[in-house]
Design an enzyme around this catalytic site. Structure first.
Site, PDB file in Angstrom:
ATOM      1  N   LYS A  89       3.715 -18.778 -56.453  1.00 52.35           N
ATOM      2  CA  LYS A  89       3.535 -17.339 -56.531  1.00 52.35           C
ATOM      3  C   LYS A  89       4.145 -16.745 -55.272  1.00 52.35           C
ATOM      4  CE  LYS A  89      -0.156 -14.286 -57.828  1.00 52.35           C
ATOM      5  NZ  LYS A  89      -1.548 -14.156 -58.204  1.00 52.35           N
TER       6      LYS A  89
ATOM      7  N   ASP B 230      -9.606  -8.457 -59.954  1.00 50.60           N
ATOM      8  CA  ASP B 230      -8.669  -8.179 -61.058  1.00 50.60           C
ATOM      9  C   ASP B 230      -9.044  -9.004 -62.282  1.00 50.60           C
ATOM     10  OD1 ASP B 230      -6.473  -7.127 -62.404  1.00 50.60           O
ATOM     11  OD2 ASP B 230      -5.015  -8.457 -61.459  1.00 50.60           O
TER      12      ASP B 230
ATOM     13  N   ILE C 297       8.078 -17.167 -64.739  1.00 51.49           N
ATOM     14  CA  ILE C 297       7.200 -16.994 -65.901  1.00 51.49           C
ATOM     15  C   ILE C 297       6.474 -15.654 -65.898  1.00 51.49           C
ATOM     16  CG2 ILE C 297       6.910 -19.470 -66.434  1.00 51.49           C
ATOM     17  CD1 ILE C 297       4.123 -19.303 -65.281  1.00 51.49           C
ATOM     18  N   SER C 298       6.428 -15.001 -64.753  1.00 55.34           N
ATOM     19  CA  SER C 298       5.798 -13.685 -64.747  1.00 55.34           C
ATOM     20  C   SER C 298       6.307 -12.846 -63.588  1.00 55.34           C
ATOM     21  CB  SER C 298       4.278 -13.854 -64.674  1.00 55.34           C
ATOM     22  OG  SER C 298       3.673 -12.756 -64.063  1.00 55.34           O
ATOM     23  N   GLN C 299       6.568 -11.614 -63.891  1.00 55.14           N
ATOM     24  CA  GLN C 299       7.054 -10.688 -62.870  1.00 55.14           C
ATOM     25  C   GLN C 299       6.038  -9.568 -62.775  1.00 55.14           C
ATOM     26  OE1 GLN C 299      10.767  -9.846 -61.500  1.00 55.14           O
ATOM     27  NE2 GLN C 299       9.329  -8.630 -60.282  1.00 55.14           N
ATOM     28  N   GLY C 300       5.300  -9.534 -61.684  1.00 56.27           N
ATOM     29  CA  GLY C 300       4.284  -8.493 -61.511  1.00 56.27           C
ATOM     30  C   GLY C 300       4.775  -7.404 -60.584  1.00 56.27           C
ATOM     31  N   ALA C 301       3.866  -6.476 -60.262  1.00 52.68           N
ATOM     32  CA  ALA C 301       4.228  -5.349 -59.409  1.00 52.68           C
ATOM     33  C   ALA C 301       4.486  -5.806 -57.970  1.00 52.68           C
ATOM     34  CB  ALA C 301       3.135  -4.301 -59.441  1.00 52.68           C
ATOM     35  N   GLU C 302       3.765  -6.840 -57.556  1.00 53.95           N
ATOM     36  CA  GLU C 302       3.850  -7.234 -56.157  1.00 53.95           C
ATOM     37  C   GLU C 302       4.369  -8.650 -55.969  1.00 53.95           C
ATOM     38  OE1 GLU C 302       0.815  -5.997 -53.643  1.00 53.95           O
ATOM     39  OE2 GLU C 302       1.036  -4.023 -54.531  1.00 53.95           O
TER      40      GLU C 302
HETATM   41  N1  LIG Z   1      -1.758 -22.159 -61.968  1.00 49.61           N
HETATM   42  C1  LIG Z   1      -1.213 -21.692 -63.098  1.00 49.61           C
HETATM   43  N2  LIG Z   1      -0.932 -22.529 -64.118  1.00 49.61           N
HETATM   44  C2  LIG Z   1      -0.364 -22.064 -65.261  1.00 49.61           C
HETATM   45  N3  LIG Z   1      -0.056 -20.779 -65.472  1.00 49.61           N
HETATM   46  C3  LIG Z   1      -0.304 -19.895 -64.489  1.00 49.61           C
HETATM   47  C4  LIG Z   1      -0.900 -20.301 -63.259  1.00 49.61           C
HETATM   48  N4  LIG Z   1      -1.009 -19.221 -62.460  1.00 49.61           N
HETATM   49  C5  LIG Z   1      -0.521 -18.196 -63.169  1.00 49.61           C
HETATM   50  N5  LIG Z   1      -0.099 -18.573 -64.388  1.00 49.61           N
HETATM   51  C6  LIG Z   1       0.487 -17.712 -65.440  1.00 49.61           C
HETATM   52  O1  LIG Z   1       1.210 -16.674 -64.824  1.00 49.61           O
HETATM   53  C7  LIG Z   1       0.617 -15.396 -65.107  1.00 49.61           C
HETATM   54  C8  LIG Z   1       0.676 -14.518 -63.868  1.00 49.61           C
HETATM   55  O2  LIG Z   1       0.005 -15.147 -62.780  1.00 49.61           O
HETATM   56  P1  LIG Z   1      -0.991 -14.317 -61.855  1.00 49.61           P
HETATM   57  O3  LIG Z   1      -1.991 -13.645 -62.709  1.00 49.61           O
HETATM   58  O4  LIG Z   1      -1.500 -15.223 -60.806  1.00 49.61           O
HETATM   59  O5  LIG Z   1       0.005 -13.294 -61.185  1.00 49.61           O
HETATM   60  P2  LIG Z   1       0.119 -11.707 -61.242  1.00 49.61           P
HETATM   61  O6  LIG Z   1      -0.804 -11.140 -62.246  1.00 49.61           O
HETATM   62  O7  LIG Z   1       1.544 -11.372 -61.311  1.00 49.61           O
HETATM   63  O8  LIG Z   1      -0.377 -11.476 -59.814  1.00 49.61           O
HETATM   64  P3  LIG Z   1      -1.044 -10.243 -59.078  1.00 49.61           P
HETATM   65  O9  LIG Z   1      -2.068  -9.705 -60.028  1.00 49.61           O
HETATM   66  O10 LIG Z   1      -1.627 -10.901 -57.846  1.00 49.61           O
HETATM   67  O11 LIG Z   1       0.075  -9.289 -58.797  1.00 49.61           O
HETATM   68  C9  LIG Z   1      -0.816 -15.716 -65.563  1.00 49.61           C
HETATM   69  O12 LIG Z   1      -1.329 -14.721 -66.406  1.00 49.61           O
HETATM   70  C10 LIG Z   1      -0.603 -17.056 -66.268  1.00 49.61           C
HETATM   71  O13 LIG Z   1      -0.104 -16.853 -67.581  1.00 49.61           O
HETATM   72 MG   LIG Z   2      -2.570 -11.772 -63.204  1.00 46.12          MG
END
Ligand SMILES: Nc1ncnc2c1ncn2[C@@H]1O[C@H](COP(=O)(O)OP(=O)(O)OP(=O)(O)O)[C@@H](O)[C@H]1O
Ligand SMILES: [Mg+2]
Length: 219
Positions: free
Chosen positions: A31, A129, A10-15
């Site tokens: 995660k 953050d 659902i999400s691909q971040g930098a780390e």
């Molecule tokens: N517990 C959760 N339940 C539902 N959706 C979540 C949950 N955790 C994260 N998400 C969804 O996934 C997205 C990314 O998650 P998160 O912000 O934790 O990671 P990230 O920004 O990639 O991490 P980081 O900033 O540590 O690199 C969030 O913006 C949210 O939309």
């Molecule tokens: Mg985030």
């Protein structure tokens, strides 16, 4: 551990990557942090481990302070994975895109986000953050604020760290939501109302802002 369980990215971040999955038959998020090839392997493993640990720990601390954040199911150090409760709802970012950001309801939401941040800071947690993507609303209910993404969080009692945390949030508001000055000012009002040292932090925020302006003038 979770072999054979379907994982949906659902999400691909930098780390790292965030997947939706199941954990012991419960809706879950996992995660996963991956290594940065440019970092020295040992240092990289150390950073990954410490982020994972601090994220798990500070989510728990947040809950102990009476704030809502996902229940942590498992910190799998071996695979650098954090399993947590899946929050059914939306991010504050998604919510604010759908509503009038100058409505009384949006301003009230911002006020309560400010109070939640003050509670976090009074518990000596710096989020690291603060953005509107890192705060969720359970069941899309504006009364149910959930703090997420503690990957950059740490423990501190310093005014400077608190002010910078708020400054990050302010920059995020202004860049993500047009005409959101009123929203952030409502957030700050909530923060000052709730915080044990609201005046100290808001004075410090003014200094951080002044430094920010100076820096952007210098380019
Ligand atoms: N517990 C959760 N339940 C539902 N959706 C979540 C949950 N955790 C994260 N998400 C969804 O996934 C997205 C990314 O998650 P998160 O912000 O934790 O990671 P990230 O920004 O990639 O991490 P980081 O900033 O540590 O690199 C969030 O913006 C949210 O939309
Ligand atoms: Mg985030």
């Amino acid at each position: 551990m979770n072999e054979g369980t379907k994982e949906e990215l659902i999400s691909q971040g930098a780390e790292g990557r965030v997947y939706r999955t199941q954990f012991q038959s419960k809706d879950a998020i996992v995660k996963e942090r991956f290594s940065k090839k440019y970092r020295h392997p040992e240092l990289d493993a150390k950073i990954t481990r410490s982020r994972l640990n601090s994220e798990g720990r500070n989510i728990e601390k947040c809950r102990q302070l009476g704030l809502d954040s996902p229940a942590v199911f498992l910190v799998d150090k071996h695979n650098s994975r954090l399993y947590m409760e899946y929050i059914e709802g939306c991010t504050v970012k998604e919510h604010l895109r759908l509503v009038d950001t100058n409505s009384a309801e949006a301003l009230d939401l911002a006020l309560r986000i400010g109070k939640a941040i003050a509670t976090l800071h009074d518990g000596n947690i710096i989020h690291g953050d603060l953005t509107t993507s890192n705060i969720m609303l359970r069941e899309r209910d504006v009364q149910k604020i959930v703090m997420i993404d503690f990957g950059l969080s740490y423990i501190s009692t310093s005014l400077e760290d608190r002010a910078v945390d708020l400054y990050v949030m302010e920059r995020a508001f202004l860049s993500t939501h047009p005409n959101s000055e009123e929203l952030f000012s409502s957030l700050l009002t909530g923060y000052v109302q709730q915080s044990k040292n609201g005046k100290g932090v808001s004075d410090r925020l003014n200094q951080v802002r002044a430094r920010g302006r100076k820096k952007s003038m210098l380019g």
